[in-house]
Enzyme design. Structure first.
Site, short mmCIF file in Angstrom:
data_model
loop_
_atom_site.label_atom_id
_atom_site.label_comp_id
_atom_site.label_asym_id
_atom_site.label_seq_id
_atom_site.Cartn_x
_atom_site.Cartn_y
_atom_site.Cartn_z
N HIS A 73 0.85 -1.19 0.00
CA HIS A 73 0.00 0.00 0.00
C HIS A 73 0.88 1.24 0.00
CE1 HIS A 73 -3.42 2.63 0.80
NE2 HIS A 73 -2.61 3.28 1.60
N ASP A 94 -15.41 2.27 7.20
CA ASP A 94 -14.33 3.14 6.74
C ASP A 94 -14.77 3.97 5.54
OD1 ASP A 94 -11.49 4.05 6.41
OD2 ASP A 94 -11.77 3.01 4.52
N ARG A 121 -14.58 12.53 6.75
CA ARG A 121 -13.32 13.18 7.10
C ARG A 121 -12.87 14.14 6.01
NH1 ARG A 121 -9.81 8.50 7.12
NH2 ARG A 121 -8.13 10.01 7.34
N SER A 126 -7.93 3.56 8.87
CA SER A 126 -8.59 3.48 7.57
C SER A 126 -7.84 2.54 6.64
CB SER A 126 -8.68 4.88 6.94
OG SER A 126 -9.17 4.82 5.62
N LYS A 129 -8.80 -2.08 6.05
CA LYS A 129 -9.04 -2.73 4.76
C LYS A 129 -7.98 -3.78 4.46
CE LYS A 129 -9.32 1.18 2.37
NZ LYS A 129 -9.46 2.29 3.33
#
Length: 428
Positions: A85, A164, A171, A186, A190
């Site tokens: 990620h 989320d 947000r 967040s 996931k």
């Protein structure tokens, strides 16, 4: 039903600097997902978290509550798996060559990706510039492609951490995006729910990064590594530089072309360096610390997997990519050395040319973007091409030029420019 808590009491506790109990966290995340806690109440709680922070135990519990709001997948039934990620940057096309490179060693890579918003590009937008390619897959389709091809790049299903998805949108409109506990939970909710065996995080810092300040980026990386470790997920983070764009292209189809160059054994050195560094971390975490990553790029194995991946999702890996109807080349006004390049200015220019979107539902111009002909440290002569702007709408050039004002810094000919390393630190 009778609710266990009152939203006002939970907000007040965090507003006053208190530590939320496990039961309070479980309830407020679930109640917000169910619609019992209103948007304005969750907005107040998010701001209280932004201002007062969370302890490690709170972040762990919040992350677990986000995970428990939806389904869990388990890709480890297919064998060794690893995911990556990135916190997002400018010209960050690393996922495209990285997934097939790691998959070439028999490690399954379930890369659930997102779309671009604002100045950061989205992996799915880049991939959708390939004719026929589709981002949405069912869980069964993901498993089949992973089993048969080894890697998949696709959109995360709606069933993964739905709390989320709802909170992220809130947000974004309440100036609480930068809260590290909320960013970390967040991302990691996931990734943990996804059910991969190992995770490597690319946490970027610098002018074009979401976290410009290096120490805050480091704090985010440490928080996410801790969350993964606490969940039993092998997690490593690389802190990487995003002060200048990665590679020589910013824009969807432009970045796909550059990624294919890397898979063919060429491409810019910084893209190769970061792709190789992340691949080594992913393979080591999956039990292959001695894998010869460079060889898989050079001998065509990674390219073979790429073509099979694209075809498995309906794309034509050999099709022509979109080309902009209009281009404009920016040239150097005098001899000199390019000493600095503001990644954010380049990103905003590409966005204004049509490569990005202001809202998630906006379309993108796949052909739009910025092509760089020089990077910091390069010498140029007067009249040399420095960058080329691409767009399907020439009316977008003026605002792109405005974004580029002051984005390039020049030094006298012969000046030596020290380049910052791509990988700044490793956090594990």
């Amino acid at each position: 039903m009778v609710e266990r808590f009152d939203a006002v009491d939970v907000i007040r506790a965090k507003r006053d600097g208190g530590v939320l109990s496990d039961e309070q966290i479980d309830w407020v995340v679930d109640a917000y997902t169910r619609g019992v806690v209103a948007d304005e109440q969750m907005s107040a709680l998010a701001m209280a978290i932004f201002l007062n922070g969370m302890q490690r135990g709170e972040i762990v519990r919040w992350t677990n509550a986000m995970i428990n709001s939806g389904e869990r997948l388990d890709f480890t039934v297919l064998g060794a798996t690893a995911d990556k990620h990135s916190t997002g940057g400018v010209g960050d096309k690393i996922t495209l060559p990285l997934v097939p490179l790691v998959a070439a060693f028999g490690v399954r890579v379930p890369q659930l990706s997102g779309r671009g918003l604002g100045h950061t590009g989205g992996t799915l937008d880049k991939m959708e510039s390939i004719p026929g390619w589709r981002a949405s897959l069912s869980n069964d389709e993901m498993m089949t492609i992973l089993r048969e091809v080894g890697g998949v790049i696709c959109a995360a299903g709606a069933g993964l951490a739905p709390a989320d998805k709802k909170l992220y949108a809130l947000r974004d409109t309440t100036a609480t995006v930068e809260a590290i506990p909320l960013i970390a939970s967040s991302i990691m909710s996931k990734k943990i729910a996804e059910g991969t065996g190992a995770l490597v995080l690319d946490v970027k810092t610098g002018a074009g990064a979401f976290m410009r300040d290096e120490e805050r980026a480091r704090e985010l990386a440490r928080t996410m590594v801790d969350l993964g470790t606490d969940a039993g997920l092998t997690t490593v983070a690389l802190l990487t530089d995003m002060s200048v764009p990665l590679g020589l292209t910013v824009g969807n189809a432009l970045e796909v072309r550059e990624s294919v160059e890397v898979l063919a054994g060429g491409g810019p050195s910084d893209i190769i360096e970061l792709t190789v560094a992340l691949a080594r971390e992913m393979l080591a975490a999956a039990g292959q610390p001695d894998a010869d990553v460079e060889a898989a790029l050079a001998d065509g194995r990674a390219m073979d997997v790429w073509k099979r991946m694209v075809a498995a999702q309906g794309g034509d890996p050999d099709a022509d990519l979109p080309v902009a109807a209009h281009t404009h080349t920016v040239t150097a006004e005098a001899d000199g050395v390019l000493s600095d390049m503001d990644a954010m200015g380049i990103a905003v220019a590409a966005w204004r040319l049509g490569a990005g979107r202001a809202r998630k539902e906006d379309p993108v111009d796949f052909a739009a973007g910025v092509e760089l002909h020089a990077k910091p440290g390069d010498s140029v002569r007067a009249g040399d091409a420095v960058m080329t702007l691409h767009t399907s709408d020439e009316g977008k050039f003026p605002r792109a030029f405005e974004a580029l004002e002051g984005a390039l810094t020049w030094a006298d000919p012969g000046t030596t420019v020290e380049r910052r390393p791509i990988v700044i630190d490793r956090i594990a």
